[in-house]
Design a protein around this motif. Structure first.
Motif, PDB file in Angstrom:
ATOM      1  N   GLN A  61       0.942  -0.964  -0.104  1.00  0.00           N
ATOM      2  CA  GLN A  61      -0.007  -0.019   0.065  1.00  0.00           C
ATOM      3  C   GLN A  61       1.041   1.248   0.175  1.00  0.00           C
ATOM      4  O   GLN A  61       0.336   2.137  -0.667  1.00  0.00           O
ATOM      5  CB  GLN A  61      -1.003   0.078   1.344  1.00  0.00           C
ATOM      6  N   ARG A  62       1.989   1.035   0.583  1.00  0.00           N
ATOM      7  CA  ARG A  62       2.877   2.483   0.922  1.00  0.00           C
ATOM      8  C   ARG A  62       3.473   2.770  -0.447  1.00  0.00           C
ATOM      9  O   ARG A  62       3.758   3.853  -0.877  1.00  0.00           O
ATOM     10  CB  ARG A  62       3.945   2.221   1.936  1.00  0.00           C
ATOM     11  N   LEU A  63       3.935   1.612  -1.134  1.00  0.00           N
ATOM     12  CA  LEU A  63       4.355   1.781  -2.714  1.00  0.00           C
ATOM     13  C   LEU A  63       3.304   2.514  -3.451  1.00  0.00           C
ATOM     14  O   LEU A  63       3.776   3.174  -4.429  1.00  0.00           O
ATOM     15  CB  LEU A  63       4.812   0.433  -3.163  1.00  0.00           C
ATOM     16  N   ASP A  64       2.104   2.126  -3.482  1.00  0.00           N
ATOM     17  CA  ASP A  64       1.097   2.794  -4.134  1.00  0.00           C
ATOM     18  C   ASP A  64       0.968   4.112  -3.957  1.00  0.00           C
ATOM     19  O   ASP A  64       0.666   4.815  -4.889  1.00  0.00           O
ATOM     20  CB  ASP A  64      -0.171   1.811  -4.166  1.00  0.00           C
ATOM     21  N   ASP A  65       0.971   4.286  -2.640  1.00  0.00           N
ATOM     22  CA  ASP A  65       0.814   5.735  -2.228  1.00  0.00           C
ATOM     23  C   ASP A  65       2.018   6.525  -2.264  1.00  0.00           C
ATOM     24  O   ASP A  65       1.713   7.774  -2.734  1.00  0.00           O
ATOM     25  CB  ASP A  65       0.629   5.895  -0.590  1.00  0.00           C
ATOM     26  N   LEU A  66       3.067   5.807  -2.636  1.00  0.00           N
ATOM     27  CA  LEU A  66       4.338   6.636  -3.109  1.00  0.00           C
ATOM     28  C   LEU A  66       4.322   7.392  -4.625  1.00  0.00           C
ATOM     29  O   LEU A  66       4.547   8.464  -4.771  1.00  0.00           O
ATOM     30  CB  LEU A  66       5.460   5.915  -2.710  1.00  0.00           C
ATOM     31  N   ASP A  67       3.599   6.392  -5.184  1.00  0.00           N
ATOM     32  CA  ASP A  67       3.520   6.871  -6.698  1.00  0.00           C
ATOM     33  C   ASP A  67       2.410   8.147  -6.950  1.00  0.00           C
ATOM     34  O   ASP A  67       2.892   8.999  -7.725  1.00  0.00           O
ATOM     35  CB  ASP A  67       2.849   5.597  -7.477  1.00  0.00           C
ATOM     36  N   VAL A  68       1.571   8.015  -5.980  1.00  0.00           N
ATOM     37  CA  VAL A  68       0.377   9.203  -5.981  1.00  0.00           C
ATOM     38  C   VAL A  68       1.143  10.303  -5.498  1.00  0.00           C
ATOM     39  O   VAL A  68       0.990  11.553  -5.962  1.00  0.00           O
ATOM     40  CB  VAL A  68      -0.715   8.975  -5.184  1.00  0.00           C
ATOM     41  N   LEU A  69       1.915  10.273  -4.433  1.00  0.00           N
ATOM     42  CA  LEU A  69       2.668  11.400  -3.912  1.00  0.00           C
ATOM     43  C   LEU A  69       3.760  12.074  -4.630  1.00  0.00           C
ATOM     44  O   LEU A  69       3.808  13.355  -4.960  1.00  0.00           O
ATOM     45  CB  LEU A  69       3.370  10.911  -2.425  1.00  0.00           C
TER      46      LEU A  69
END
Length: 369
Positions: free
Chosen positions: A74-82
């Motif tokens: 989930q953190r990797l997915d959120d990092l893309d968004v960030l």
């Protein structure tokens, strides 16, 4: 215009994480959790308290393991968004947040990667750790207590469950020995690289003339096994002594003689337990630890015999494995891996992950040679 492109770092993180997920086998882990959840939900589960505790503990461990993996995903997915947001808004503050998250994920994924190297027979079990002071008088017993606090702080940092099973206090400073259990996924595999002789060099706070003092402590790590069924211990092979538990300075802790010391006569192995509520519980806990030690001793002897037949006997890597320098150049150095930390204070406060990870990788290379 903000020039921010961490795509290479993120791609490397995703590649490593993909390898980790394949080793962990997330789908198999979810199936195991479903099976254990069904057992834990049985109406008669607590009719057998010991079985219920095993089921709920196994379920908790598997859920924790799955959460670590899914949280990283989930953190990797959120990092893309960030990252996308930082570039769209041309916002340096958001970019700085993304950089911090990349760094944090590198650490977390690195720890997960190390865990995939833990594939030994008992690596996924809780760990029973015993610390014993060695040569060095008051400095050695004080050092043993420093190591005890170090491991307890490490467990606290990771929110691991810890149970101190026995403590033998020295007449002066510190402790003669202590035994504790850390109940966490892969606790034994992780902490087993801490086994061996630890050495402390410092200006002694207990003597005059400001002389450098070298002292030693031994760390033993064994898996907490539910039952060491392969080892039978005849009653004639053991001596059981009962005594009153004591705290620092000989202060009584319990009002009854509930502490138990078991000596295995053929090998000389000694196990003491004093922190359970009754003599019966202390005896049972001591027998479990004794059986595990005997099982591991048997395995070590068999392995040594095989090496002897193959002509490849080597010294055990567990001997004198780490030095702590608290004078002149402040340093903690692992003598097997060469890994160094220039701030001993943070190590004694439980920051052991780098040293442990280096030890696990070193052991894996040795095993593969």
């Amino acid at each position: 215009m903000l020039d921010f492109d961490p795509s290479a770092d993120i791609q490397a993180l995703r590649s490593t994480f993909s390898d980790i997920a394949a080793v962990v086998d997330v789908e198999a882990l979810r199936a195991e959790i479903d099976r254990l959840s069904e057992e834990a939900g049985a109406p008669d589960l607590w009719d057998d308290v010991e079985k219920a505790q095993k089921v709920t503990s196994a379920l908790s461990h598997r859920q924790s393991e799955l959460k670590r993996v899914t949280d990283v995903e989930q953190r990797l997915d959120d990092l893309d968004v960030l990252v996308e947001l930082a570039n769209e808004m041309d916002d340096e503050e958001t970019a700085a947040e993304a950089r911090r998250e990349v760094s944090d994920l590198q650490d977390v994924i690195g720890q997960l990667e190390v865990q995939t190297l833990l594939d030994g027979e008992y690596d996924d079990r809780p760990a029973v750790v015993t610390i014993r002071s060695g040569a060095g008088g008051d400095d050695a017993t004080d050092f043993a207590e420093m190591l005890l606090r170090m491991y307890l702080r490490w467990a606290e940092r990771h929110k691991y469950s810890v149970k101190v099973m026995d403590t033998s206090y020295a007449e002066g400073a510190g402790i003669k020995s202590a035994t504790f259990e850390i109940d966490a996924p892969y606790a034994y595999g992780t902490l087993s690289v801490e086994a061996g002789t630890h050495r402390l060099a410092r200006i002694s706070p207990f003597g005059g003339a400001d002389k450098r003092q070298t002292s030693f402590a031994a760390v033993e790590v064994i898996p907490a096994l539910e039952e060491a069924v392969e080892v039978e211990v005849p009653e004639n092979d053991i001596r059981v002594d009962v005594f009153r538990s004591s705290g620092p300075g000989g202060q009584s802790v319990n009002t009854t003689d509930s502490a138990v010391r078991i000596t295995h006569l053929p090998t000389g192995l000694v196990v003491s337990m004093q922190n359970e509520k009754s003599q019966i519980q202390n005896r049972a806990a001591a027998m479990r630890v004794l059986q595990t030690r005997l099982l591991l001793l048997k395995r070590e002897e068999e392995a040594a015999k095989k090496k002897e037949l193959a002509g490849t006997i080597t010294a055990s890597w567990g001997d004198q494995m780490r030095s702590y320098f608290l004078y002149g150049q402040q340093l903690v150095k692992d003598l097997r891996t060469g890994y160094e930390v220039g701030n001993p204070a943070v190590v004694f406060d439980g920051d052991l992950d780098g040293l442990i990870a280096a030890g696990i990788r070193w052991r894996k290379r040795k095993d593969d040679d």
